[in-house]
Design a protein around this motif. Structure first.
Motif, PDB file in Angstrom:
ATOM      1  N   HIS A  49       0.855  -1.190   0.000  1.00  0.00           N
ATOM      2  CA  HIS A  49       0.000   0.000   0.000  1.00  0.00           C
ATOM      3  C   HIS A  49       0.897   1.249   0.000  1.00  0.00           C
ATOM      4  N   SER A  50       0.903   1.997  -1.077  1.00  0.00           N
ATOM      5  CA  SER A  50       1.735   3.202  -1.201  1.00  0.00           C
ATOM      6  C   SER A  50       0.841   4.431  -1.332  1.00  0.00           C
ATOM      7  N   TYR A  51       1.070   5.409  -0.443  1.00  0.00           N
ATOM      8  CA  TYR A  51       0.269   6.643  -0.445  1.00  0.00           C
ATOM      9  C   TYR A  51       1.079   7.790  -1.068  1.00  0.00           C
ATOM     10  N   THR A  52       0.388   8.634  -1.788  1.00  0.00           N
ATOM     11  CA  THR A  52       1.024   9.800  -2.413  1.00  0.00           C
ATOM     12  C   THR A  52       0.159  11.030  -2.169  1.00  0.00           C
ATOM     13  N   LEU A  53       0.798  12.109  -1.779  1.00  0.00           N
ATOM     14  CA  LEU A  53       0.094  13.379  -1.579  1.00  0.00           C
ATOM     15  C   LEU A  53       0.614  14.394  -2.588  1.00  0.00           C
TER      16      LEU A  53
END
Length: 809
Positions: A154-158
């Motif tokens: 699970h990779s989050y990007t803002l």
């Protein structure tokens, strides 16, 4: 449909039917309300996705679905999961008081989409001036290098949407110290899940945030004990946004200290401003450092770090931008620390350390003796137990003096902010140098980093430090900071210089030495204060009288020596002018060009004069005060540069116009003279310098002389001859009333031409063999213009001058 489902991550498939035929994958889905389903492929050929059947069938390499109605999808290839990517988008919008949803990851996927690479995106919109805040308290996030893969898939990007570009705040994985992120205006938060990875069920609350002054603010909670974390600048490894600011806030447990290091730093070429990092502690104490300076290593308690980029020069190919890694390390500092103070490291300064809060647990010791106030003037051992930056106030003082100019330091004295021992928990609040020149001496101040700027309304100081220059009695002369136009300050008085940070900020880093000013002792100057100013075209310069806005001291004088670039001119405007009622003397404002004796402008307090003047070259601006009976004398001078061409054009046009007017007048006069000459029908007695007179007679053949005729008709020859010599004689033109026997020369006979001085007026001299001088006239006769006299020799004694006929000359 339940309310919980309307704000959750979309449940795309209420029903799902899969058909696997050779080379074809069929899928029936029903998107959730408020979501957008995007199926896209990077490949142009080889595989298509279709929806509908019959005449309504649509096929392509991408598909977008917004309706929450059932739809049949057909993938026309054997392995569509290797070709297509699925993205589910939802919008979250906040007002100034609430938001319409949260970020909810729900495990509701079916097998066909489980085999696809999926991206879940939440578009975020804040309402100014408030930010939008996403809370990660439940799990926490940690920042990763963009090339790294998160262990749980699970990779989050803002991202933040700026006016000119999308800015990547970072890539994050689960389980870390990041507790919240706030953004301004528009942005997006997305989750990438690799194919075959089951979605973890999580919820991140979205709420209205603060009024932040950066495009993003990240809050981290540091655990107790020893810990370390790596953070990356926005867009890493590419450049940080141009001329922008980002903030990290660190919540640090009490009795813990933090150190910051910059790794993999690349610096841009700057057009305007400078790259910098600014630290703020709980009580708004601040430190502003360049990126290449040693960063803080003994910050106690919570603090924030703001990274600032300059306006970058991108014209050069391959010009590097701003990028860096921040290594933040925290350790427990509850144990007492001691250190030895070496006065050689303090550059002759004395330290004054004061405990601010008597009730706090802070304990200060000097040479193992507990004290509430510490004065460090010699080598000693200091110790601080449980003391934070808010508990301690630190200042430094140094006195530099000499009784005779020959005993003063010959080279400039460096005024530097010293490097404090690492055990002192608080930075310097201020540093003061007292400069005592001899009776007939002057203190001269210059800045090693460029000209100074006076802090005034409309010309504020945005730098980290402020320089206060004051007289020996504490009366301020002015406040100054770097990046201005004042190259030199000269003061014929004992004075002090105090360097502190702007506003309520503290001084510089504990481990940093800052060279602020150079001071040198020179001979006495003619004024009380002299400022050397180098004006620039880019920005106007504001200069205020010493002591502004209170006013200058009685009978004090000040001069500004202002240099103006070639082909430019300075426009001086006197604003905020306050004039007193004088008991003795007057106030004066004078403007005078260099190497010119005359003044271009002069004004006293009792005179009305214009408040603006234009000067086309280097000049002096002088001001002096009287002994005020009432009121005070203070003024701000605004200097603005402009191209000289405009004014020159106006001058040229004015000169041309004047020449044309003069030409017309001369032409009219010539025409009138010619017309009058034609009317002359009588004869004139003409003086012959060779000794004989030729007389033209009228009808009665009588001899006549005339008392008055045209200058141009009689004096032309004489004036022409004299003009050739470069000097003119003193000619007596008194009217003749009768014959006189005495002949007295007007000019000396015994002086030759060799004695004539060049450039000095001398009477015209006749050599003995040339024309005799005109006869002298009785001293009682008045001198009358436009009169000529005939020879005494040819006039009968009883003949009087006859009046000209009307119209004759």
């Amino acid at each position: 449909m339940s309310p919980a489902l309307t704000v959750s991550l979309p449940i795309l498939l209420l029903s799902c039917v899969v058909f696997s035929v050779s080379g074809v994958l069929k899928l029936a889905v029903t998107p959730d309300t408020g979501t957008t389903l995007i199926i896209s492929s990077a490949k142009v050929k080889g595989c298509k996705v279709c929806k509908g059947a019959g005449l309504s069938r649509q096929c392509g390499t991408s598909l977008l679905l917004k309706e929450s109605t059932p739809v049949s999808l057909v993938f026309e290839c054997t392995t569509p999961q290797d070709v297509f990517r699925v993205e589910i988008v939802r919008d979250i919008e906040c007002t100034t008081s609430s938001c319409n949803g949260h970020i909810i990851q729900a495990d509701s996927w079916t097998l066909p989409f489980l085999s696809f690479n999926r991206k879940f995106t939440w578009n975020l919109k804040a309402s100014e001036p408030k930010a939008l805040k996403v809370d990660f308290t439940s799990t926490g996030l940690r920042q990763m290098n963009p090339s790294q893969i998160c262990p749980d898939g699970h990779s989050y990007t803002l991202q933040v949407l700026q006016p000119t570009e999308k800015v990547s705040i970072g890539k994050y994985c689960s389980l870390g110290s990041i507790r919240s992120i706030q953004i301004q205006n528009l942005g997006s938060f997305s989750l990438d899940v690799r194919a075959g990875q089951k979605l973890e069920e999580r919820r991140f609350n979205v709420s209205v945030g603060e009024e932040i002054k950066t495009f993003a603010k990240i809050t981290l909670t540091v655990p107790s004990g020893s810990s370390s974390s790596i953070l990356l600048s926005a867009n890493y490894p590419n450049s940080f946004p141009d001329d922008d600011v980002m903030e990290w806030y660190f919540q640090v447990p009490d009795q813990h200290k933090t150190s910051v290091q910059f790794l993999n730093l690349t610096q841009p070429h700057c057009l305007k401003k400078e790259t910098a990092v600014e630290y703020h502690t709980k009580k708004r104490l601040a430190f502003l450092l360049s990126l290449t300076e040693p960063q803080l290593d003994t910050v106690l308690g919570s603090f924030s770090l703001m990274l600032r980029n300059c306006e970058m020069d991108r014209r050069k190919v391959g010009s590097p931008g701003l990028s860096l890694k921040l290594k933040v390390s925290t350790t427990n500092a509850s144990l007492s620390e001691s250190c030895k103070v070496d006065m050689r490291d303090l550059d002759g300064l004395s330290l004054y350390i004061e405990k601010l809060r008597p009730a706090s647990g802070c304990e200060m010791k000097m040479n193992f003796v507990t004290k509430e106030k510490i004065t460090v003037t010699s080598d000693c051992i200091l110790a601080f137990n449980n003391c934070s930056a808010e508990d301690v106030h630190v200042t430094a003082v140094r006195v530099i003096e000499c009784n005779q100019l020959k005993d003063c330091p010959k080279s400039p004295v460096r005024l530097t902010v010293p490097m404090l021992p690492p055990c002192i928990p608080s930075p310097l609040s201020s540093v003061t140098w007292t400069l005592r020149a001899p009776l007939h001496g002057t203190v001269e101040l210059t800045s090693p980093i460029g000209p100074l700027k006076q802090s005034l309304p409309g010309q504020s100081c945005n730098d980290s430090i402020i320089i206060k220059v004051a007289e020996d009695d504490g009366v301020p002369i002015g406040l100054y900071c770097p990046h201005g136009a004042i190259e030199k300050i000269q003061i014929h008085k004992q004075m002090s210089v105090t360097v502190s940070s702007t506003g309520d900020k503290a001084m510089l880093s504990f481990k940093h030495v800052k060279h602020v000013l150079n001071a040198i002792f020179r001979d006495a100057i003619s004024e009380r204060y002299i400022f050397s100013v180098s004006s620039k075209k880019e920005t106007p310069v504001l200069l205020a009288t010493p002591g502004w806005p209170v006013g200058m001291k009685s009978f004090s004088t000040v001069s500004w020596i202002v240099s103006v670039p070639p082909n430019m001119e300075a426009v001086l405007t006197f604003t905020n002018l306050s004039q007193p009622k004088c008991r003795n003397h007057h106030t004066n404002i004078n403007v005078q060009k260099m190497n010119h004796a005359e003044e271009d402008y002069s004004r006293r307090e009792d005179q009305e004069a214009k408040n603006e003047i234009t000067v086309a070259e280097n000049f002096y601006l002088n001001m002096s005060n009287c002994n005020p009976e009432k009121g005070s004398f203070s003024v701000i001078t605004r200097i603005t540069l402009q191209n000289r061409n405009k004014s020159l054009l106006a001058i040229i046009l004015g000169v041309v116009a004047a020449v044309i007017v003069i030409f017309v007048i001369v032409l009219v006069v010539v025409c009138v003279v010619i017309k009058k000459k034609k009317k002359i029908n009588h004869q004139v007695s003409i003086y012959n310098p060779n000794g004989s007179n030729f007389t033209k007679t009228r009808k009665d053949n009588e001899s006549h002389v005339y008392a008055s005729i045209e200058d141009t008709m009689v004096y032309t020859c004489l004036m022409t001859n004299n003009a050739e010599t470069g000097v003119y004689g003193e000619f007596d033109t008194s009217p003749i009333t009768g014959h006189t026997n005495s002949q007295k020369p007007l000019f000396p006979k015994d002086t030759g031409a060799d004695d004539i001085e060049v450039g000095v007026y001398n009477p015209f001299r006749f050599p003995s063999q040339q024309v005799p001088p005109l006869p002298d006239r009785p001293p009682s006769q008045p001198l009358v213009d436009n009169e000529i006299y005939s020879s005494d020799k040819e006039r009968p004694p009883n003949v009087e001058p006859e009046q000209e006929e009307e119209g004759g000359h």
